[in-house]
Design a protein around this motif. Structure first.
Motif, mmCIF file in Angstrom:
data_model
loop_
_atom_site.group_PDB
_atom_site.id
_atom_site.type_symbol
_atom_site.label_atom_id
_atom_site.label_comp_id
_atom_site.label_asym_id
_atom_site.label_seq_id
_atom_site.Cartn_x
_atom_site.Cartn_y
_atom_site.Cartn_z
ATOM 1 N N GLN A 156 68.205 -12.912 8.241
ATOM 2 C CA GLN A 156 69.400 -12.731 8.984
ATOM 3 C C GLN A 156 69.555 -14.141 9.918
ATOM 4 O O GLN A 156 68.425 -14.365 10.421
ATOM 5 N N GLN A 161 74.572 -12.679 10.575
ATOM 6 C CA GLN A 161 75.089 -12.362 9.211
ATOM 7 C C GLN A 161 73.633 -12.613 8.447
ATOM 8 O O GLN A 161 72.833 -13.310 8.526
ATOM 9 N N GLN A 178 76.305 -12.574 2.325
ATOM 10 C CA GLN A 178 76.217 -11.029 2.432
ATOM 11 C C GLN A 178 77.464 -10.519 1.792
ATOM 12 O O GLN A 178 77.243 -9.361 1.150
#
Length: 428
Positions: A156, A161, A178
């Protein structure tokens, strides 16, 4: 599809990265971080029982294999439908959505929908995460390419994101944003990474593996004797050799099967009952099976344990099945539905959603299924055509299958209404 060829079909690199491509022969995990390297050097997945437990080796345990097979099979075989929200109370079938072809007919070029869901659910159960790369063309999803969890690292970023790093077989790493990964997450402690049940059940699984190895070695080497031969005097070398030959021929089966053993020189045979160690070994195997069932969330009776240890799930097969659906399967179905809505359906499409048809769980129970249909028809929940659709049948040819029956004993029906001050109408 050139994207797939560039990522998966390129020639092997001459200088692969050994730290990224290393895995043990049993499957294991790719060593990508210093913490993983330290854990591998210290334990290597070893348990207090001495057995090394990895997700692949855990499947050698019958309780683990049965749990994974039962849960993943239920997810794979249950119909997955796309629905569209028309208004607050109306829903319609959305099988015409482009995603419907991927989820219900062809997730990729080599897997069927049930194969894809079964494999992804097995990854989720054994490793806590399941990944698939999203392949788009002209903005529409065309394929879901499964990625092995051992070769995917999820991080992360500072902007919250998620970013995925996939390690190919040749050691090369590929970065995926993602938006290009379908990610199923099990029980999580940080909201990003799923917790592997095998990691926490390692000691129970290791104990089960050790006991199975002990039992197999005992039977292989005939270490536990069932009887003792006693001689009143001293048996000479020739007599001992003759006796050993006779016993070997007797144990070999074949024509000797079922025949009596003839003893000479006043020898006597005394049978030995099961030792306390043997009884404890059998009890330990039962306890280990129940312990693993608790980790996986499966009633022990579904794993072949009929000792009555799963009374908390209910007192009958129907009650145990309902408990399994409510407390185990429902959790995984919700995970699939919400992950599809997050990763595969456009953020601005607020009307389309995925939904498993849970009514299919009683497909095999004809009596229960039709009793539910009858009640639904009586109370105006279903129309005849809707019931026929659930049974994969065409609408009624007379065109009357779309009407709903009035619920019985409904207050305020036509029999109690007054007409312009007249007396209430009476039934004929």
């Amino acid at each position: 599809m050139n994207l797939l060829k560039r990522w998966f079909g390129a020639k092997a690199s001459r200088t692969p990265n050994p730290s990224a491509s290393y895995q043990d022969a049993g499957g294991g995990i790719a060593i990508t971080t210093s913490d993983q390297l330290e854990e591998a050097l210290r334990t290597g997945g070893a348990t207090a029982s001495g057995a090394t437990v990895t997700p692949n080796k855990a499947l050698n345990t019958s309780a683990v294999y049965a749990s994974v097979r039962i849960i993943s099979g239920a997810v794979a075989n249950m119909p997955l439908q796309l629905k569209r929200k028309v208004d607050e109370r109306t829903r319609e079938d959305a099988s015409d959505h482009p995603l419907g072809v991927v989820l219900r007919r062809k997730p990729n070029r080599w897997q069927t929908p049930s194969q894809f869901r079964r494999m992804m659910q097995a990854h989720l159960l054994l490793r806590g995460n399941a990944y698939a790369m999203i392949v788009r063309s002209v903005g529409k999803i065309k394929e879901l390419v499964p990625l092995h969890p051992d070769q995917v690292e999820c991080t992360q970023n500072d902007d919250l994101q998620l970013e995925y790093s996939y390690t190919r077989k040749d050691g090369r790493k590929i970065k995926l944003p993602q938006s290009e990964v379908f990610h199923l997450v099990g029980l999580t402690l940080d909201g990003v990474h799923g917790v592997s049940p095998i990691a926490y059940a390692r000691e129970s699984i290791g104990l089960a593996l050790s006991m199975e190895n002990h039992g197999a070695t005992t039977f292989k080497n005939s270490a536990r004797v069932s009887s003792v031969l006693s001689h009143p005097g001293k048996l000479g070398p020739e007599g001992l050799a003759f006796l050993r030959t006779s016993l070997d021929d007797y144990r070999s089966g074949g024509e000797s099967e079922g025949k009596a053993l003839i003893l000479e020189e006043g020898m006597d045979v005394k049978p030995l009952a099961m030792t306390a160690e043997d009884a404890q070994w059998l009890q330990s195997r039962e306890f280990s099976r129940v312990d693993i069932a608790m980790f996986m969330g499966v009633p022990p009776s579904m794993l072949g344990d009929n000792s009555g240890s799963d009374s908390n799930w209910g007192t009958g097969l129907e009650q145990k099945s309902l408990g399994f659906v409510a407390y185990t399967l429902e959790d995984w179905l919700t995970t699939w539905e919400e992950s599809i809505g997050r990763d595969l359906i456009a953020a601005d499409d607020l009307e389309t959603y995925a939904r498993f048809n849970r009514a299919a769980l009683v497909k095999g129970d004809l009596k229960t299924r039709w009793e539910a249909y009858v009640k639904g028809l009586q109370w105006g929940v279903y129309s005849p055509d809707e019931v026929r659709a659930l049974e994969d049948l065409n609408p009624r040819p007379d065109g009357l299958g779309g009407q709903y029956y009035d619920p019985p004993n409904t207050a305020g029906n036509s029999e109690t209404k007054k007409d312009d001050g007249d007396e209430p109408s009476k039934p004929a």
